[in-house]
Design an enzyme around this catalytic site. Structure first.
Site, PDB file in Angstrom:
ATOM      1  N   ALA A  14       0.813  -1.224   0.000  1.00 20.45           N
ATOM      2  CA  ALA A  14       0.000   0.000   0.000  1.00 20.45           C
ATOM      3  C   ALA A  14       0.846   1.273   0.000  1.00 20.45           C
ATOM      4  CB  ALA A  14      -0.965  -0.002   1.181  1.00 20.45           C
ATOM      5  N   SER A  15       2.112   1.179  -0.375  1.00 20.78           N
ATOM      6  CA  SER A  15       2.927   2.403  -0.405  1.00 20.78           C
ATOM      7  C   SER A  15       2.534   3.295  -1.580  1.00 20.78           C
ATOM      8  CB  SER A  15       4.416   2.051  -0.476  1.00 20.78           C
ATOM      9  OG  SER A  15       4.658   1.171  -1.552  1.00 20.78           O
ATOM     10  N   ARG A  16       1.847   2.726  -2.563  1.00 18.35           N
ATOM     11  CA  ARG A  16       1.376   3.522  -3.714  1.00 18.35           C
ATOM     12  C   ARG A  16       0.202   2.809  -4.390  1.00 18.35           C
ATOM     13  NH1 ARG A  16       4.686   0.630  -7.667  1.00 18.35           N
ATOM     14  NH2 ARG A  16       6.383  -0.251  -6.459  1.00 18.35           N
ATOM     15  N   ASN A  91      -3.275  -7.267  -1.601  1.00 22.10           N
ATOM     16  CA  ASN A  91      -3.216  -6.377  -2.769  1.00 22.10           C
ATOM     17  C   ASN A  91      -1.861  -6.398  -3.472  1.00 22.10           C
ATOM     18  OD1 ASN A  91      -3.953  -3.784  -4.348  1.00 22.10           O
ATOM     19  ND2 ASN A  91      -2.107  -3.205  -3.215  1.00 22.10           N
ATOM     20  N   SER A 143      -7.625  -9.685 -11.203  1.00 24.64           N
ATOM     21  CA  SER A 143      -7.573  -8.766 -12.340  1.00 24.64           C
ATOM     22  C   SER A 143      -8.500  -9.307 -13.433  1.00 24.64           C
ATOM     23  CB  SER A 143      -6.149  -8.700 -12.898  1.00 24.64           C
ATOM     24  OG  SER A 143      -6.142  -8.107 -14.182  1.00 24.64           O
ATOM     25  N   TYR A 156       1.265 -13.474 -15.369  1.00 27.63           N
ATOM     26  CA  TYR A 156       0.385 -12.607 -14.562  1.00 27.63           C
ATOM     27  C   TYR A 156      -1.054 -13.139 -14.578  1.00 27.63           C
ATOM     28  CZ  TYR A 156      -1.812  -8.179 -13.057  1.00 27.63           C
ATOM     29  OH  TYR A 156      -2.540  -7.218 -12.391  1.00 27.63           O
ATOM     30  N   ALA A 158      -2.099 -16.159 -15.148  1.00 21.30           N
ATOM     31  CA  ALA A 158      -2.186 -17.421 -14.395  1.00 21.30           C
ATOM     32  C   ALA A 158      -2.218 -17.139 -12.895  1.00 21.30           C
ATOM     33  CB  ALA A 158      -1.013 -18.324 -14.745  1.00 21.30           C
ATOM     34  N   LYS A 160      -3.322 -14.440 -11.433  1.00 20.42           N
ATOM     35  CA  LYS A 160      -4.587 -13.775 -11.064  1.00 20.42           C
ATOM     36  C   LYS A 160      -5.770 -14.741 -11.166  1.00 20.42           C
ATOM     37  CE  LYS A 160      -2.845  -9.791 -10.032  1.00 20.42           C
ATOM     38  NZ  LYS A 160      -2.893  -9.315  -8.637  1.00 20.42           N
ATOM     39  N   ILE A 189      -6.820   0.534 -14.409  1.00 22.65           N
ATOM     40  CA  ILE A 189      -6.872   1.535 -13.345  1.00 22.65           C
ATOM     41  C   ILE A 189      -5.704   2.491 -13.538  1.00 22.65           C
ATOM     42  CG2 ILE A 189      -6.903   1.914 -10.842  1.00 22.65           C
ATOM     43  CD1 ILE A 189      -9.307   0.235 -11.980  1.00 22.65           C
TER      44      ILE A 189
END
Ligand code: NAP
Length: 248
Positions: A14-16, A91, A143, A156, A158, A160, A189
């Site tokens: 959650a740093s960005r 996340n 995603s 990616y 696979a 998700k 996003i």
């Protein structure tokens, strides 16, 4: 009364980006927030200060979500600091895009460990606390690519898609203990990361979306807020797209 009053949330990565947006939304709605990050100490400190200035109780922890032992240490530290964990948001995620023909074993393994194994690590680590409380909400960041697939992102996609199978299984296993587990599938996003992309390309992506815009981190955070709150008390095992209608 705010939607997350009295709840403690742990958000990985959650740093960005999206994680940061979820942290800000959760704080605004009354949650105490612990968040992790891999290396961005300065950004994490800045986020702590920004949200504390708004009256939030927030603490950042440097912890690699891909590492099993670090996940347990993180959960122990958060429970020690804040007493419990009511909401876990898995996340943290990365991309290592390449056509399959050129994809290295390292690119495959790194994605599986950071994106998929991290969900296993943190969910395992937080289970005992949630079982004791007989309550909890686990939110995993998938995603639309995990639903649909995407050329150049087989690793990616696979990972998700794996998150979706994992989330549904956790929902089935832990539902009797009042622990819910759902997956969010964001589309395109717009974050700091996409700011670096060519304007024309981004505009074409926007045009292809029924709502004619990219999503914001707040769009995703609002769904996480709903899934973390008691408003979604009868919702588990679901995959919900936040994609402006991209996938129908
Ligand atoms: P981002 O801006 O690149 O941020 C990723 C965050 O994850 C950073 O805080 C980073 O920390 C952290 N992180 C990376 N590896 C980690 C690890 N091993 N352990 C702990 N933290 C780690 O990403 P984003 O765009 O916000 O994406 C967030 C999630 O949404 C990801 O799971 C992504 O796959 C998913 N998603 C994004 C989109 C999109 O359009 N943006 C679409 C669909 C799904 P550091 O700053 O310390 O590196």
């Amino acid at each position: 009364m705010k939607l997350l009053d009295g709840k403690v949330a742990l958000i990985t990565g959650a740093s960005r980006g999206i994680g940061k947006g979820i942290a800000a939304t959760f704080v605004r709605h009354g949650a105490t927030v612990a968040f992790s990050y891999r290396s961005s100490d300065d950004k994490a400190k800045a986020l702590e200060e920004e949200l504390a200035a708004q009256g939030g109780t927030v603490k950042g922890f440097r912890s690699d979500a891909a590492k099993f032992d670090e996940a347990q240490q993180l959960v122990d530290a958060v429970v020690n600091e804040f007493g419990t964990i009511d909401i876990l948001v898995n996340n943290a995620g990365i991309t290592r895009d390449n056509l399959l023909m050129r994809m290295s074993e390292e690119q495959w393994d790194e994605i599986m460990e950071v994106n998929l194994k991290s969900c296993f690590n943190l969910t395992k680590a937080v289970m005992r606390t949630m079982l004791k409380a007989r309550s909890g909400s686990i939110i995993n960041m998938s995603s639309v690519v995990g639903v649909k697939g995407n050329a150049g992102q087989s690793n990616y996609a696979a990972s998700k898609a794996g998150i979706i199978g994992f989330s549904k299984s956790v929902a089935a296993e832990l539902g009797s203990r009042n622990i819910r587990c759902n997956a969010i599938a964001p589309g395109f996003i717009e974050t700091e990361m996409t700011d670096a992309l060519d304007d024309k390309v981004v505009q074409e992506w926007r045009e292809a979306i029924p709502l004619k815009r990219g999503g914001s981190t707040e769009d995703v955070a609002n769904l996480a807020l709903f899934l973390g709150s008691d408003m979604s008390a009868y919702i588990t095992g679901q995959v919900i797209n936040v994609d402006g209608g991209m996938l129908m």
